[in-house]
Design a protein around this motif. Structure first.
Motif, PDB file in Angstrom:
ATOM      1  N   SER A 159       4.854  11.280   1.898  1.00 34.13           N
ATOM      2  CA  SER A 159       5.949  10.855   1.021  1.00 34.13           C
ATOM      3  C   SER A 159       7.117  11.828   0.989  1.00 34.13           C
ATOM      4  N   TYR A 219       2.196   5.660  -3.115  1.00 32.57           N
ATOM      5  CA  TYR A 219       2.136   6.131  -1.733  1.00 32.57           C
ATOM      6  C   TYR A 219       3.509   6.050  -1.079  1.00 32.57           C
ATOM      7  N   GLY A 220       3.755   6.944  -0.118  1.00 31.55           N
ATOM      8  CA  GLY A 220       4.912   6.841   0.759  1.00 31.55           C
ATOM      9  C   GLY A 220       6.227   6.773   0.013  1.00 31.55           C
ATOM     10  N   ARG A 221       7.056   5.808   0.400  1.00 33.21           N
ATOM     11  CA  ARG A 221       8.377   5.665  -0.220  1.00 33.21           C
ATOM     12  C   ARG A 221       8.284   5.350  -1.699  1.00 33.21           C
ATOM     13  N   ASP A 244       0.348  11.443  -5.961  1.00 28.72           N
ATOM     14  CA  ASP A 244       0.501  10.975  -4.580  1.00 28.72           C
ATOM     15  C   ASP A 244      -0.789  11.306  -3.840  1.00 28.72           C
TER      16      ASP A 244
END
Length: 337
Positions: A159, A219-221, A244
């Motif tokens: 992320s 998660y991620g973006r 995260d």
């Protein structure tokens, strides 16, 4: 500490590991200019410019262009890994992994088990994922739950630029096949990244913000959107912990449960489809293992169960937004028995 882009962080990770270990090599479509194409070599550095400059330093033997045939070059990577090399394979979009799915889930993921632990398959499959770039439904999916379902694979969803570099170095050094997914809308995101090599261990979640009212897992973006929602909520006195997990497999459920001991409320933000996605998986585990900690029903913020739209207005409505995260948190905090 120097600031670098997500793209630069990934490039540094590969460059440092290729310098450290001569068994590491990169392969994929257009990573060295295009298989059989005329013109400047290394003109692209892959479809998203992540491998730019590696060809000049390491040469065509270690930066290898492939034809557009994922089944062939992913199978070749699995074989190379079994014989002692450490391939890092670039697949333009995670959606294309359907072409080589047998090589991943029926072969590479099972080698260690089938050969009684005597065979290892140290390969990394890098691919982009995610909506928000007008790439339509065949190039925008978040398919990490598919790979999380399969024993023998490790699945990474970074992320931030810092995590991207440390997790990719860890992935290259790992002796199991790793699915490493990069959100295509994050390549220009900036963050503090050390120059040298370091690892971010798999299965250790990051707690990016502490608060006593609710736990937000993303998660991620979606981590950035969760952080923005938490900042907005704090203005109204609602304090959120943001977690995260970094990896879907292994999954650090312990950290999530530990935060629930204080907050008692859980909101999960997941860009994957809602059915059998990470939001559903985490919600199910928490309900099974830590139901007594919950003060309110678990809230999930996901896209609808539909293909990713191409139209800009529909795509924007499809992706979990800061406003939807904020609304889910307010619903969890406001719930009473």
């Amino acid at each position: 500490m120097p600031r670098k882009s997500f793209r630069q962080a990934l490039n540094e990770a590969m460059r440092l590991e290729m310098r450290r270990d001569p068994r590491v090599f990169v392969m994929g479509e257009d990573v060295a200019g295009g298989k059989g194409a005329s013109g400047e070599q290394d003109a692209w550095g892959g479809a998203f410019g992540v491998t730019k400059g590696l060809l000049a330093e390491f040469g065509p033997e270690r930066v290898r262009d492939t034809p557009i045939t994922e089944s062939a070059f992913v199978g070749a990577a699995a074989g190379a890994a079994m014989t002692g090399l450490r391939p890092v394979v670039e697949i333009m979009f995670v959606d294309f992994m359907g072409v080589c799915f047998d090589q991943i889930f029926n072969q590479a993921a099972k080698f260690r088990y089938m050969f009684g632990g005597k065979a290892v398959t140290p390969m990394v499959l890098r691919a982009t994922f995610g909506a928000g770039t007008r790439s339509a439904s065949q190039h925008s999916q978040a398919l990490y739950p598919l790979f999380t379902h399969i024993p023998g694979l490790k699945v990474v969803v970074p992320s931030s630029p810092y995590d991207a570099k440390g997790l990719l170095i860890q992935a290259i050094r790992d002796d199991d096949p790793v699915i490493f997914l990069e959100h295509k809308a994050m390549y220009d995101d900036m963050g503090e990244v050390p120059d040298g090599a370091y690892v971010v261990p798999f299965g250790e979640a990051g707690v990016l913000r502490d608060g006593g009212d609710v736990t937000i897992v993303a998660y991620g973006r979606m981590v950035g959107r969760a952080m923005e929602a938490a900042a907005r909520l704090a203005r109204d006195g609602i304090e959120a912990t943001v977690v995260d997990p970094r990896t879907t497999s292994p999954l650090d459920i312990d950290t999530i449960v530990e935060t629930l001991e204080e907050t008692g409320r859980l909101v999960i933000v997941d860009e994957a489809y809602p059915r059998c996605g990470m939001a559903s998986d985490i919600a199910g585990i928490v309900a099974e293992e830590a139901f007594g900690l919950l003060k309110a029903p678990i809230q999930k913020v996901t896209p609808p169960h539909a293909p990713v739209p191409y139209a800009p207005e529909l795509e924007a409505a499809y992706i979990p937004s800061v406003e939807k995260i904020e609304a889910a948190v307010r619903k969890a905090v406001g719930w009473t028995r």
